[in-house]
Scaffold this motif. Sequence first.
Motif, short mmCIF file in Angstrom:
data_model
loop_
_atom_site.label_atom_id
_atom_site.label_comp_id
_atom_site.label_asym_id
_atom_site.label_seq_id
_atom_site.Cartn_x
_atom_site.Cartn_y
_atom_site.Cartn_z
N PHE A 19 -3.82 -14.60 -10.23
CA PHE A 19 -2.65 -14.31 -9.40
C PHE A 19 -2.21 -12.85 -9.47
CE2 PHE A 19 -2.70 -18.82 -9.25
CZ PHE A 19 -2.17 -19.12 -8.01
N THR A 20 -2.76 -12.10 -10.42
CA THR A 20 -2.60 -10.64 -10.39
C THR A 20 -3.24 -10.13 -9.11
OG1 THR A 20 -2.49 -10.29 -12.78
CG2 THR A 20 -3.40 -8.50 -11.48
N ALA A 21 -4.41 -10.69 -8.78
CA ALA A 21 -5.12 -10.30 -7.56
C ALA A 21 -4.44 -10.85 -6.31
CB ALA A 21 -6.57 -10.77 -7.62
N TYR A 22 -4.17 -12.16 -6.30
CA TYR A 22 -3.61 -12.77 -5.09
C TYR A 22 -2.20 -12.25 -4.78
CZ TYR A 22 -1.42 -15.95 -1.88
OH TYR A 22 -0.73 -16.45 -0.82
N GLY A 23 -1.36 -12.13 -5.81
CA GLY A 23 0.01 -11.65 -5.60
C GLY A 23 0.04 -10.25 -5.01
N GLY A 24 -0.81 -9.37 -5.54
CA GLY A 24 -0.89 -8.01 -5.01
C GLY A 24 -1.37 -7.99 -3.57
N LEU A 25 -2.36 -8.83 -3.26
CA LEU A 25 -2.90 -8.89 -1.89
C LEU A 25 -1.88 -9.44 -0.91
CD1 LEU A 25 -6.64 -10.05 -2.07
CD2 LEU A 25 -5.74 -7.97 -1.04
N GLN A 26 -1.12 -10.47 -1.32
CA GLN A 26 -0.14 -11.06 -0.40
C GLN A 26 0.93 -10.04 -0.02
OE1 GLN A 26 1.48 -15.17 -0.76
NE2 GLN A 26 3.46 -14.18 -0.98
N SER A 27 1.37 -9.24 -0.98
CA SER A 27 2.40 -8.23 -0.71
C SER A 27 1.92 -7.17 0.28
CB SER A 27 2.83 -7.55 -2.01
OG SER A 27 3.37 -8.48 -2.91
N THR A 283 8.55 -5.45 3.30
CA THR A 283 7.53 -4.53 2.80
C THR A 283 6.99 -3.62 3.90
OG1 THR A 283 5.87 -6.26 3.12
CG2 THR A 283 6.76 -6.00 0.90
N LYS A 284 6.88 -4.16 5.12
CA LYS A 284 6.29 -3.38 6.22
C LYS A 284 7.33 -2.53 6.97
CE LYS A 284 3.73 -3.74 10.52
NZ LYS A 284 3.96 -4.36 11.81
N ALA A 285 8.42 -3.17 7.44
CA ALA A 285 9.37 -2.48 8.32
C ALA A 285 10.31 -1.53 7.58
CB ALA A 285 10.19 -3.51 9.10
N TYR A 286 10.49 -1.74 6.29
CA TYR A 286 11.38 -0.87 5.53
C TYR A 286 10.60 0.03 4.57
CZ TYR A 286 15.29 -3.70 7.25
OH TYR A 286 16.21 -4.33 8.06
N VAL A 287 9.85 -0.59 3.64
CA VAL A 287 9.20 0.17 2.58
C VAL A 287 8.03 1.00 3.09
CG1 VAL A 287 8.10 0.05 0.31
CG2 VAL A 287 9.91 -1.57 0.92
N THR A 288 7.04 0.33 3.68
CA THR A 288 5.84 1.05 4.15
C THR A 288 6.19 2.04 5.25
OG1 THR A 288 4.55 -0.93 3.65
CG2 THR A 288 3.49 0.75 5.01
N CYS A 289 7.08 1.66 6.14
CA CYS A 289 7.46 2.51 7.26
C CYS A 289 8.14 3.79 6.81
CB CYS A 289 8.37 1.73 8.21
SG CYS A 289 8.86 2.63 9.69
N ALA A 290 9.07 3.69 5.87
CA ALA A 290 9.88 4.85 5.48
C ALA A 290 9.33 5.59 4.26
CB ALA A 290 11.31 4.41 5.19
N VAL A 296 4.98 -0.11 -1.92
CA VAL A 296 5.12 -1.57 -1.78
C VAL A 296 5.02 -2.25 -3.14
CG1 VAL A 296 4.03 -3.67 -0.88
CG2 VAL A 296 4.35 -1.70 0.61
N GLY A 297 4.03 -1.87 -3.94
CA GLY A 297 3.84 -2.48 -5.25
C GLY A 297 5.03 -2.30 -6.16
N TYR A 298 5.56 -1.07 -6.21
CA TYR A 298 6.72 -0.80 -7.08
C TYR A 298 7.93 -1.64 -6.69
CZ TYR A 298 4.06 3.32 -8.63
OH TYR A 298 3.09 4.15 -9.12
N VAL A 299 8.15 -1.75 -5.37
CA VAL A 299 9.30 -2.53 -4.87
C VAL A 299 9.14 -4.01 -5.21
CG1 VAL A 299 10.32 -3.39 -2.72
CG2 VAL A 299 10.01 -0.94 -3.04
N MET A 300 7.92 -4.53 -5.07
CA MET A 300 7.68 -5.95 -5.37
C MET A 300 7.69 -6.24 -6.87
SD MET A 300 7.74 -7.38 -2.51
CE MET A 300 7.18 -9.06 -2.80
N ILE A 301 7.39 -5.21 -7.68
CA ILE A 301 7.53 -5.36 -9.14
C ILE A 301 8.99 -5.60 -9.48
CG2 ILE A 301 7.51 -4.08 -11.33
CD1 ILE A 301 4.90 -2.76 -10.35
N CYS A 302 9.87 -4.84 -8.82
CA CYS A 302 11.32 -4.98 -9.03
C CYS A 302 11.75 -6.41 -8.71
CB CYS A 302 12.06 -3.98 -8.15
SG CYS A 302 13.84 -4.00 -8.36
#
Length: 461
Positions: A19-27, A283-290, A296-302
């Motif tokens: 799930f280290t792999a799957y969780g990162g891929l889903q995000s 993740t897409k419209a706010y984090v990746t866009c701006a 994305v990874g750092y935000v999802m770690i939070c």
Amino acid sequence: MERNLKNVLIISFGFLLLFTAYGGLQSLQSSLHSEEGLGVASLSVLYAALILSSMFLPPVLIKKLGCKWTMAGSMCCYIAFSLGNFYASWYTLIPTSVILGLGGAPLWSAKCTYLTIAGNSYAEKAGKNGKDIISQYFGVFFLIFQSSGIWGNLISSLIFSQDSNKVEISEENLACCGAHDCMTGTTNTTNTTGSAEPSNSLIYTLLGIYTASGVLAVLLIIIFLDQIKSDQAETEKEILEAPSFWSTFLATFQHLKDKRQCLLIPLTMYSGFEQGFLSGDYTKAYVTCALGIHYVGYVMICFAAVNSLCSLLFGKISQFTGRKLLFALATVTNTACIIALLLWKPHPKQLAVFFVFPALWGLSDAIWQTQTNGLYSILFEKHKEAAFANYRLWESLGFVIAFGYSTKLQVYIKLYILLSVLVVSMAMYGVVEYLEAKSSAGTPPDKKKGNVGPLSQETHM
């Protein structure tokens, strides 16, 4: 005890690697494969396959293969999804998403069955309470497993931050980020990601690490996990008494005759909606866009860190506060976040704000998961299997719908839908509490049920 604990640790670390792999891929799906909405479409298909899988595959596979080989085979389905991302297209990602979805339910069922049998087996030999040992085993498992959300996202952010191809985001492009995402439906990757797409070499490096992590998980299970002896009475009971597809299917829908279950459908679906919005849209419209995809990874770690801590905290304090107060806290927090996301214009200078939202979302999600699981367990104590089959069905359907309309609607419309579902959920939940209070008022004190202890969360794929 040492041998049983070894098996619990092997399963725990196997799931951690997988799930280290799957969780990162889903995000990353919505940001990495934004063309024609391929990423979120694959997630929608994945959860639809999971619904079908959970209805009939687990008992059949566990009976034929046993818990160990069911886990090993199901883990290979997750590796297939990682491989599908190497050459992402509708012809590779959608079929591998179906494969992962079909493998998801047997994996979790086999894990639960193995830990339950191992716990009961040890308890019988040691003369201890089976429920206590099983609870300890699940505690060890989730302590290790929950950290997978941190490691998978950390790996993706560290790798993508090596990209030398980053570009400065213009104010014009920043105006297209957030709730009024004017890039919805476009295929311009520079505009929709706020920076140029990561180089293929970095993407392949990340996918290589994720695939290797999955392969290690499978090898760990195959080589080191003990096969449960088939002559154990508990094993026979677990396997031979597994319900058939039709009995599970019918029991799931017959349970809808209970009006409390029908009233809880919006709340259960909301769990899928809110998680789908964070991993697919925020993740897409706010984090990746701006900020760029490397954030994305750092935000999802939070999100993952706050979610884990709050799950532990709320599981402990719910016996003192009661579930109503916690549901109210989650509702207020989520509503405030949704309104703020509608009004906020994301900008790189407001870096801290990008982390505040996932932290608050993690707090709310911890309540939705722990308390909704607990609510089902208390309300439907005599029909837990059918109740939790409904829980998985409606939550997965929430994911399917959220990811399904992700590319068709602008972000602000999705936020209004999220708010509407939340309001309806809480209204119907209020009716359930009213019905419970009314029925318990006429129940003799000695027949009232006590609180159920902390439940394991099975919402992760």
